[in-house]
Motif scaffolding. Structure first.
Motif, PDB file in Angstrom:
ATOM      1  N   UNK A 282      20.537   6.513 -11.494  1.00  0.00           N
ATOM      2  CA  UNK A 282      21.405   7.078 -10.445  1.00  0.00           C
ATOM      3  C   UNK A 282      20.859   8.389  -9.886  1.00  0.00           C
ATOM      4  N   UNK A 283      19.514   8.511  -9.871  1.00  0.00           N
ATOM      5  CA  UNK A 283      18.893   9.695  -9.281  1.00  0.00           C
ATOM      6  C   UNK A 283      18.550   9.469  -7.816  1.00  0.00           C
ATOM      7  N   UNK A 284      18.628   8.232  -7.361  1.00  0.00           N
ATOM      8  CA  UNK A 284      18.360   7.908  -5.957  1.00  0.00           C
ATOM      9  C   UNK A 284      19.534   7.111  -5.422  1.00  0.00           C
ATOM     10  N   UNK A 285      19.974   7.447  -4.193  1.00  0.00           N
ATOM     11  CA  UNK A 285      21.157   6.787  -3.633  1.00  0.00           C
ATOM     12  C   UNK A 285      20.855   5.387  -3.132  1.00  0.00           C
ATOM     13  N   UNK A 286      19.599   5.092  -2.791  1.00  0.00           N
ATOM     14  CA  UNK A 286      19.286   3.780  -2.221  1.00  0.00           C
ATOM     15  C   UNK A 286      17.964   3.287  -2.765  1.00  0.00           C
ATOM     16  N   UNK A 287      17.744   1.995  -2.642  1.00  0.00           N
ATOM     17  CA  UNK A 287      16.532   1.393  -3.156  1.00  0.00           C
ATOM     18  C   UNK A 287      15.461   1.261  -2.090  1.00  0.00           C
ATOM     19  N   UNK A 288      14.299   0.669  -2.497  1.00  0.00           N
ATOM     20  CA  UNK A 288      13.192   0.511  -1.565  1.00  0.00           C
ATOM     21  C   UNK A 288      12.663  -0.902  -1.535  1.00  0.00           C
ATOM     22  N   UNK A 289      13.567  -1.885  -1.617  1.00  0.00           N
ATOM     23  CA  UNK A 289      13.154  -3.284  -1.682  1.00  0.00           C
ATOM     24  C   UNK A 289      12.389  -3.700  -0.437  1.00  0.00           C
ATOM     25  N   UNK A 290      12.849  -3.274   0.740  1.00  0.00           N
ATOM     26  CA  UNK A 290      12.169  -3.671   1.978  1.00  0.00           C
ATOM     27  C   UNK A 290      10.755  -3.110   2.028  1.00  0.00           C
ATOM     28  N   UNK A 291      10.571  -1.877   1.520  1.00  0.00           N
ATOM     29  CA  UNK A 291       9.228  -1.293   1.483  1.00  0.00           C
ATOM     30  C   UNK A 291       8.313  -2.105   0.578  1.00  0.00           C
ATOM     31  N   UNK A 292       8.833  -2.551  -0.579  1.00  0.00           N
ATOM     32  CA  UNK A 292       8.032  -3.346  -1.506  1.00  0.00           C
ATOM     33  C   UNK A 292       7.560  -4.632  -0.838  1.00  0.00           C
ATOM     34  N   UNK A 293       8.456  -5.282  -0.106  1.00  0.00           N
ATOM     35  CA  UNK A 293       8.095  -6.540   0.576  1.00  0.00           C
ATOM     36  C   UNK A 293       6.998  -6.285   1.607  1.00  0.00           C
ATOM     37  N   UNK A 294       7.144  -5.230   2.390  1.00  0.00           N
ATOM     38  CA  UNK A 294       6.137  -4.906   3.404  1.00  0.00           C
ATOM     39  C   UNK A 294       4.797  -4.558   2.770  1.00  0.00           C
ATOM     40  N   UNK A 295       4.833  -3.801   1.660  1.00  0.00           N
ATOM     41  CA  UNK A 295       3.590  -3.394   1.004  1.00  0.00           C
ATOM     42  C   UNK A 295       2.852  -4.606   0.450  1.00  0.00           C
ATOM     43  N   UNK A 296       3.573  -5.534  -0.173  1.00  0.00           N
ATOM     44  CA  UNK A 296       2.916  -6.728  -0.708  1.00  0.00           C
ATOM     45  C   UNK A 296       2.388  -7.618   0.411  1.00  0.00           C
ATOM     46  N   UNK A 297       3.110  -7.689   1.524  1.00  0.00           N
ATOM     47  CA  UNK A 297       2.613  -8.469   2.664  1.00  0.00           C
ATOM     48  C   UNK A 297       1.323  -7.857   3.222  1.00  0.00           C
ATOM     49  N   UNK A 298       1.274  -6.514   3.275  1.00  0.00           N
ATOM     50  CA  UNK A 298       0.064  -5.845   3.756  1.00  0.00           C
ATOM     51  C   UNK A 298      -1.112  -6.100   2.821  1.00  0.00           C
ATOM     52  N   UNK A 299      -0.859  -6.089   1.505  1.00  0.00           N
ATOM     53  CA  UNK A 299      -1.931  -6.381   0.552  1.00  0.00           C
ATOM     54  C   UNK A 299      -2.428  -7.819   0.709  1.00  0.00           C
ATOM     55  N   UNK A 300      -1.518  -8.747   0.944  1.00  0.00           N
ATOM     56  CA  UNK A 300      -1.933 -10.134   1.166  1.00  0.00           C
ATOM     57  C   UNK A 300      -2.807 -10.256   2.410  1.00  0.00           C
ATOM     58  N   UNK A 301      -2.449  -9.545   3.457  1.00  0.00           N
ATOM     59  CA  UNK A 301      -3.263  -9.569   4.682  1.00  0.00           C
ATOM     60  C   UNK A 301      -4.667  -9.028   4.412  1.00  0.00           C
ATOM     61  N   UNK A 302      -4.742  -7.978   3.584  1.00  0.00           N
ATOM     62  CA  UNK A 302      -6.061  -7.422   3.246  1.00  0.00           C
ATOM     63  C   UNK A 302      -6.867  -8.400   2.395  1.00  0.00           C
ATOM     64  N   UNK A 303      -6.205  -9.102   1.457  1.00  0.00           N
ATOM     65  CA  UNK A 303      -6.917 -10.099   0.658  1.00  0.00           C
ATOM     66  C   UNK A 303      -7.453 -11.218   1.544  1.00  0.00           C
ATOM     67  N   UNK A 304      -6.638 -11.685   2.502  1.00  0.00           N
ATOM     68  CA  UNK A 304      -7.079 -12.733   3.433  1.00  0.00           C
ATOM     69  C   UNK A 304      -8.272 -12.246   4.245  1.00  0.00           C
ATOM     70  N   UNK A 305      -8.196 -11.003   4.718  1.00  0.00           N
ATOM     71  CA  UNK A 305      -9.280 -10.446   5.537  1.00  0.00           C
ATOM     72  C   UNK A 305     -10.578 -10.372   4.749  1.00  0.00           C
ATOM     73  N   UNK A 306     -10.501  -9.885   3.508  1.00  0.00           N
ATOM     74  CA  UNK A 306     -11.710  -9.793   2.688  1.00  0.00           C
ATOM     75  C   UNK A 306     -12.281 -11.173   2.368  1.00  0.00           C
ATOM     76  N   UNK A 307     -11.402 -12.176   2.170  1.00  0.00           N
ATOM     77  CA  UNK A 307     -11.885 -13.542   1.945  1.00  0.00           C
ATOM     78  C   UNK A 307     -12.638 -14.055   3.173  1.00  0.00           C
TER      79      UNK A 307
END
Length: 406
Positions: A282-307
């Motif tokens: 209870x040290x933070x009033x809100x979560x960051x689930x949407x940020x996590x989804x965006x960050x993982x999607x960006x990492x997937x795009x980078x993996x595809x690009x490197x492939x």
């Protein structure tokens, strides 16, 4: 707030746990219980209390600092509910919310267990557990007591004499460190590692990357939080690592690029676990689930690009542009699809572990025919999807699936 033992200028409520004061932890608990007014008894308004005031007001509560117990009476109406937390009390929020859910109530401990831990005696058999929820009308009785009485101790006795319901704290909470009283800085340092382990105990550690991330948080989390390192700083480090990985792939160092993207995902999971610790405590009033989804999607795009950059297909004469992007796109989409089809299967956690995926691609880039392995992986995942679909159809029709007796 009382002075820390051996440190006249220090206050027990300001001792740090996880990079935040105990008072800040108590504020989160009070806000979760619906308190609309926060009152702190302290001699002076310090910078730490001003920061606490800003946090309380950001959560929609009014904040007061008073120097004497008698100043409390005008702030509490008879129809109010009064939550009283002992200075230095550190409790797991889910336990406190459950035990304080019905009011009025005094949380207690057996006296032989409570006194050695610093809790205050109520009678010959019981000690207060540091938290109680009382009717506001009881505050009026403080006016009949001398001004040097501690209001928490006075209210504990007033409530006991009024026969407010007493609820004994389960002994397991003390044994597991889920409920404790922090009295000095040494106790605060000893409590931090256990506090982090308790908040990460329920994390889903079902793949190598998640196991490593949880281990890092349990090992280094107390030091990181105590140093004031917030999760967003670690997430920024993950972003920088990912960009360095993409740069390595651009210059032709594909294996190093895949390895750095795997490391970036691992660092991102560490940041996510630390953010979860802050949310659960209870040290933070809100979560960051949407940020996590965006960050993982960006990492997937980078993996595809490197492939696509690593592929040798563009070197073949007459091959249409962009065909090298097709296998990695299909591969990552299949990984996500299978994870949704079988969310509870242990092997799908491995599929969703980008640390494992990045490490596999790094090894393949060095030791194996890269394009051939990508196509084998795509075909293998399609076959797995067909088998799972057949089992699902058989289960929906009430028929035995493959390998099941009729």
């Amino acid at each position: 707030m009382d002075a820390v033992v051996g440190e006249p200028q220090g206050l027990r409520g300001l001792l740090p746990i996880g990079g935040r004061s105990i008072l800040r932890h108590q504020l989160g608990l009070a806000m979760a219980l619906g308190c609309s007014r926060i009152v702190v008894l302290a001699e002076t308004l310090t910078g730490d209390l001003v920061a606490l005031q800003h946090a309380a007001e950001a959560g929609g509560a009014r904040f007061h600092v008073i120097a004497s117990a008698r100043a409390l009476a005008p702030l509490v109406a008879a129809e109010d509910e009064l939550l009283v937390l002992t200075e230095g009390l550190l409790a797991m929020p889910e336990d406190a919310l459950r035990l304080l859910g019905d009011w009025p109530v005094i949380l207690t401990l057996p006296v032989e267990a409570g006194l050695p831990l610093g809790f205050e005696r109520i009678d010959i058999n019981s000690a207060g557990a540091g938290a109680m929820l009382l009717p506001g009308k009881m505050i009026a009785a403080l006016g009949d007591l001398p001004g040097d009485w501690n209001p928490g101790s006075a209210l504990l006795r007033i409530a006991s004499q009024a026969r407010v319901v007493q609820r004994e704290l389960p002994a397991v909470l003390l044994d597991q460190g889920r409920w404790r009283l922090i009295r000095d800085e040494a106790e605060a340092h000893r409590a931090e590692p256990g506090w982090v382990r308790l908040h990460t105990a329920s994390a889903l550690v079902r793949s190598p990357g998640l196991w490593i991330a949880a281990g890092v948080v349990r090992l280094l989390g107390p030091a990181l939080l105590h140093a004031g390192t917030r999760p967003y700083v670690i997430a920024l480090a993950a972003a920088i690592t990912a960009l360095l990985g993409a740069g390595a792939g651009w210059f032709g160092w594909s294996a190093a690029g895949f390895a750095m993207l795997a490391l970036a995902w691992l660092v991102l999971q560490v940041a996510g676990l630390l953010a979860r610790v802050e949310r659960d405590s209870l040290l933070a009033w809100s979560g960051g689930a949407s940020f996590d989804v965006l960050a993982e999607a960006a990492l997937d795009c980078m993996l595809i690009t490197l492939c696509a950059w690593r592929s040798e297909i563009p070197a073949v004469t007459g091959v249409p542009w962009g065909i090298a992007w097709f296998p990695p796109v299909v591969l990552l989409l299949l990984v996500r699809l299978l994870r949704r089809l079988q969310p509870e299967e242990p092997w799908t956690f491995w599929l969703n572990d980008r640390f494992v995926v990045g490490a596999l691609l790094a090894v393949t880039s060095v030791l194996l025919p890269f394009d051939f392995v990508l196509r084998v992986l795509v075909v293998s995942l399609i076959v797995v999807g067909l088998v799972l679909g057949r089992r699902g159809d058989a289960g929906a029709a009430g028929l035995p699936g493959p390998g099941k007796p009729a």
